[in-house]
Design a protein around this motif. Structure first.
Motif, short mmCIF file in Angstrom:
data_model
loop_
_atom_site.label_atom_id
_atom_site.label_comp_id
_atom_site.label_asym_id
_atom_site.label_seq_id
_atom_site.Cartn_x
_atom_site.Cartn_y
_atom_site.Cartn_z
N GLY A 96 52.76 -9.36 30.78
CA GLY A 96 53.69 -8.41 30.19
C GLY A 96 55.01 -8.42 30.95
N SER A 97 56.12 -8.24 30.24
CA SER A 97 57.43 -8.21 30.87
C SER A 97 58.30 -7.25 30.08
N ASP A 98 59.52 -7.04 30.57
CA ASP A 98 60.45 -6.15 29.87
C ASP A 98 61.28 -6.91 28.84
N LEU A 133 55.09 -9.70 13.82
CA LEU A 133 55.51 -9.16 15.12
C LEU A 133 56.62 -8.14 14.96
N ASP A 134 56.72 -7.25 15.94
CA ASP A 134 57.84 -6.31 16.02
C ASP A 134 58.84 -6.91 17.01
N GLY A 135 59.93 -7.47 16.50
CA GLY A 135 60.88 -8.15 17.36
C GLY A 135 61.53 -7.25 18.39
N ALA A 136 61.58 -5.94 18.12
CA ALA A 136 62.23 -5.01 19.04
C ALA A 136 61.28 -4.48 20.10
N ALA A 137 59.99 -4.83 20.04
CA ALA A 137 59.02 -4.33 21.01
C ALA A 137 59.14 -5.08 22.33
N LEU A 138 58.78 -4.41 23.41
CA LEU A 138 58.74 -5.05 24.72
C LEU A 138 57.40 -5.77 24.89
N MET A 139 57.42 -6.92 25.53
CA MET A 139 56.18 -7.66 25.78
C MET A 139 55.19 -6.81 26.58
N GLU A 141 54.56 -3.81 26.28
CA GLU A 141 53.93 -2.80 25.43
C GLU A 141 52.81 -3.39 24.57
N LEU A 142 52.68 -4.72 24.56
CA LEU A 142 51.74 -5.38 23.66
C LEU A 142 50.40 -5.65 24.33
N GLY A 144 46.99 -8.13 24.86
CA GLY A 144 46.90 -9.56 25.11
C GLY A 144 46.98 -10.38 23.84
N GLY A 145 46.33 -9.90 22.76
CA GLY A 145 46.34 -10.62 21.49
C GLY A 145 47.73 -10.72 20.89
N TRP A 146 48.52 -9.62 20.95
CA TRP A 146 49.86 -9.64 20.38
C TRP A 146 50.82 -10.44 21.25
N ARG A 147 50.62 -10.41 22.58
CA ARG A 147 51.44 -11.27 23.44
C ARG A 147 51.17 -12.73 23.12
N ARG A 148 49.92 -13.04 22.80
CA ARG A 148 49.57 -14.42 22.45
C ARG A 148 50.25 -14.82 21.14
N ARG A 149 50.33 -13.90 20.19
CA ARG A 149 51.04 -14.18 18.94
C ARG A 149 52.52 -14.47 19.22
N ALA A 150 53.12 -13.67 20.12
CA ALA A 150 54.53 -13.87 20.44
C ALA A 150 54.75 -15.25 21.05
N MET A 151 53.83 -15.67 21.94
CA MET A 151 53.97 -16.99 22.56
C MET A 151 53.73 -18.10 21.54
N LEU A 152 52.88 -17.85 20.55
CA LEU A 152 52.70 -18.83 19.48
C LEU A 152 53.98 -18.94 18.65
N GLY A 153 54.63 -17.79 18.41
CA GLY A 153 55.91 -17.81 17.71
C GLY A 153 56.95 -18.62 18.46
N ARG A 154 56.94 -18.51 19.78
CA ARG A 154 57.84 -19.29 20.62
C ARG A 154 57.60 -20.79 20.43
N ALA A 155 56.31 -21.16 20.27
CA ALA A 155 55.97 -22.57 20.06
C ALA A 155 56.35 -23.05 18.67
N LEU A 156 56.24 -22.17 17.67
CA LEU A 156 56.45 -22.59 16.28
C LEU A 156 57.92 -22.59 15.85
N VAL A 157 58.77 -21.82 16.55
CA VAL A 157 60.13 -21.60 16.06
C VAL A 157 60.95 -22.90 16.03
N ALA A 158 60.60 -23.85 16.87
CA ALA A 158 61.35 -25.12 16.89
C ALA A 158 60.86 -26.11 15.85
N ALA A 159 59.92 -25.69 14.96
CA ALA A 159 59.35 -26.59 13.95
C ALA A 159 58.87 -27.89 14.60
N PRO A 160 57.89 -27.81 15.50
CA PRO A 160 57.50 -28.99 16.28
C PRO A 160 56.81 -30.05 15.44
N ASP A 161 56.92 -31.30 15.88
CA ASP A 161 56.17 -32.39 15.27
C ASP A 161 54.76 -32.47 15.85
#
Length: 615
Positions: A96-98, A133-139, A141-142, A144-161
């Motif tokens: 968790g972070s701010d 996800l709630d983009g305005a939420a602090l990490m 506050e989430l 473990g499962g929702w933090r994992r979703r956020a990190m998955l979003g970080r991986a997917l946003v670049a449309a990886p090959d």
């Protein structure tokens, strides 16, 4: 465009699509005496969904880190197609972070600030919305499962090959896992993932790759095919090893014979013996299996827990509302629900760590609980492996009334003596879970409370844990997202179904799905019984001529299908089949799978026609 040019272009496109995106060529990697990867090769292509299996500590995460360039091989080449984007999701949950969730997801792009590119902003917003996800939420506050979703979003946003996932189902609830499965099935790139969630692997994997003692092996077919083939391969390996050891022993006897025998010694035979000795020294034995066994305490009272109209609130919101249930000795209860719904709260209420807002809980006599915490808070990361088990009070434990040296006890959990003084912080996730099980089973209990015990455990240890729980003499309370584990272990489930409602169902996860689909809105057992009693008697339906003929022929058809199934099961049980003809073996496994579906359909049809024909 001429036909010849069109054909040539089509061939080029086909060739490009078949080219690997990732290729490992004779790669080796070591962090000790024995290499994690020993001259291995592998290819990953677009649209492939490859599951990497292997025991804890074999080096699976290290293999993913080679592809992301976090590690460099000792030798060999790790090649990624030029221009290909690679994204990954690590095994451990991001702390968790701010930071805002939206900023964390944006970190997956190549830009430094969200304002730099409106197109990147749009991509981030779309991913955030798609993941719920709630983009305005602090990490911080989430869960473990929702933090994992956020990190998955970080991986997917670049449309990886290429998308690399390391135990992606850890800390996700069942709804989130199902959502992830659906998303990954639609993923257009190459997916390479580590998972021991058997239901997840069964649905996603198009290929199984196993890392075993430094070697990579590709197994054709799905996960169930892999299990059958792996068992047969291990049997063959054991037979070959036994024959080799027997020959080596015979040659050692010969070389030690008396003076008269040495006069006629064959120098070629001596050189052959030296080679046998070298091969034996270099042979990497398969590590032994974990020895899991819970210590039995004296039985608890027959009644373990009885909840009567229990409600519990945090603020104005009800977490649990009007919950009633009775749990008896030796019951195996699964607890299912989304992250944050109150599963841990329910356990704390039952065992007495919390008091309900209203209602009452009666607890049985002579309860000795043992608790497995998914956050592994019971482990001291700075203390040694040995001290975590003994509590720092010596070098022995008492198991079933007998004193055992902690070294021998921890060997049962695959911790060698030379590692006992290592700090827990150096262990992998799977090793920490094994250590927590060792701590848990070092004390007698008659009530086993397990909160997500399957995270990070390899498939073999998971199956052994299932067997241990099935033989446990006490009572089990199990919170788990592992659908196969729930189906194989529990006898009934408590399910959080919104607004604080917790309903009880007979059986495991699959049984709950079936009952939830078939039952009316009022799913209480009393309502179901009343509904069945008040239902009007069913009238017999008249079968058509074709249906009557189909019913008459079905028993013979089922008999033939079962005979074919038995013959194929006998065939694939012979390890020689896989050595002799891999294609024939794969076809037999595929036909076996089809036969199971055909038999299930035939039985269902027979049951339907037979019921319709009865008065």
């Amino acid at each position: 465009m001429s036909a010849a040019i069109a054909t040539a272009l089509t061939r080029k496109i086909t060739y490009y699509r078949q080219m690997p995106i990732v290729r490992l060529d004779k790669v080796s990697l070591s962090f000790g005496l024995k290499p994690l990867l020993d001259n291995v090769s592998m290819q990953l292509r677009k649209r492939e969904r490859v599951c990497l299996l292997g025991r804890n500590g074999e080096g699976k995460s290290s293999l993913l880190q080679l592809i992301t360039r976090q590690l460099r091989p000792d030798s060999g080449e790790v090649w990624v197609r030029p221009g290909a984007r690679v994204a990954s999701l690590a095994q451990e949950v991001s702390p968790g972070s701010d930071a805002l969730v939206r900023d964390v997801v944006f970190g997956g792009t190549d830009l430094k600030a969200p304002e730099d590119d409106w197109h990147a902003q749009l991509q981030v917003d779309q991913v955030v919305a798609r993941l719920g996800l709630d983009g305005a939420a602090l990490m911080s506050e989430l869960s473990g499962g929702w933090r994992r979703r956020a990190m998955l979003g970080r991986a997917l946003v670049a449309a990886p090959d290429v998308l690399l996932l390391d135990e992606p189902t850890n800390h996700l609830d069942i709804d989130a896992i199902t959502w992830l499965e659906n998303m990954m099935i639609e993923f257009a790139g190459a997916l390479f993932f580590i998972s021991h969630d058997r239901s997840f692997v069964r649905r996603l994997a198009t290929k199984i790759v196993e890392l075993d003692r430094g070697q990579l092996r590709v197994w054709p077919g799905n996960y169930d095919d892999y299990v059958v083939q792996k068992r047969a391969a291990l049997e063959v390996e054991a037979k070959h090893a036994a024959l080799f050891d027997k020959k080596l022993a015979q040659e050692e006897v010969w070389i030690r014979q008396g003076v008269e025998a040495r006069r006629t010694r064959n120098e070629g035979r001596v050189r052959a013996l030296e080679q046998l000795r070298i091969q034996r020294r270099e042979r990497r034995e398969r590590p032994g299996a974990v020895e899991l066994r819970a210590q039995d305490a004296s039985p608890s009272g027959k009644l373990v827990f009885e909840a009567q109209h229990v409600s519990h609130c945090f603020g104005a919101a009800p977490i649990i509302s009007d919950f009633s249930a009775r749990i008896m000795r030796q019951d195996r209860i699964g607890i299912i629900g989304p992250n944050g719904c109150g599963k841990s709260t329910l356990i704390k209420l039952l065992v007495g760590d919390l008091e309900p807002t209203s209602g009452a809980i009666k607890r049985g006599t002579n309860l000795l609980p043992a608790y497995f915490d998914q956050q592994r808070a019971q482990l001291d990361p700075n203390a040694s492996i040995m001290d975590n088990v003994t509590g720092g009070s010596g070098d022995s434990v008492v198991i079933d009334g007998q004193i055992r040296h902690v070294s021998g006890y921890l060997r049962d959990f695959l911790f060698p003596p030379e590692r006992l003084n290592a700090p827990v912080s150096m262990l992998s996730g799977g090793e920490r879970n094994r250590l927590l099980l060792a701590c848990l089973f070092a004390r007698p209990s008659n009530l086993l409370v397990m909160d997500e015990p399957t995270n990070d455990l390899d498939a073999e240890t998971l199956e052994l844990l299932e067997e241990m729980v099935a033989e446990y003499a006490g009572t089990l309370l199990l919170v788990s997202h592992d659908r196969a584990f729930l189906d194989n272990v529990v006898t009934s489930t408590l399910v959080f179904e919104g607004a604080g409602q917790v309903n009880e169902y007979v059986g495991g996860y699959t049984d709950w799905l079936r009952q939830r689909k078939d039952l009316p809105d009022d799913t209480s057992p009393a309502a179901v019984k009343a509904s069945a009693a008040s239902a009007p008697p069913r009238k017999a339906q008249r079968l058509s001529y074709h249906e009557r003929r189909e019913l008459a022929l079905l028993p013979e058809k089922i008999q033939h299908l079962e005979a074919e199934q038995l013959a194929l099961q006998t065939a694939v049980g012979d390890p020689a089949l896989f050595r002799r003809d891999k294609d024939q073996a794969a076809a037999a496994l595929q036909r076996l799978q089809a036969l199971s579906a055909e038999l299930e359909t035939a039985y269902a049809r027979w049951d339907a026609l037979d019921n319709a024909a009865r008065p």
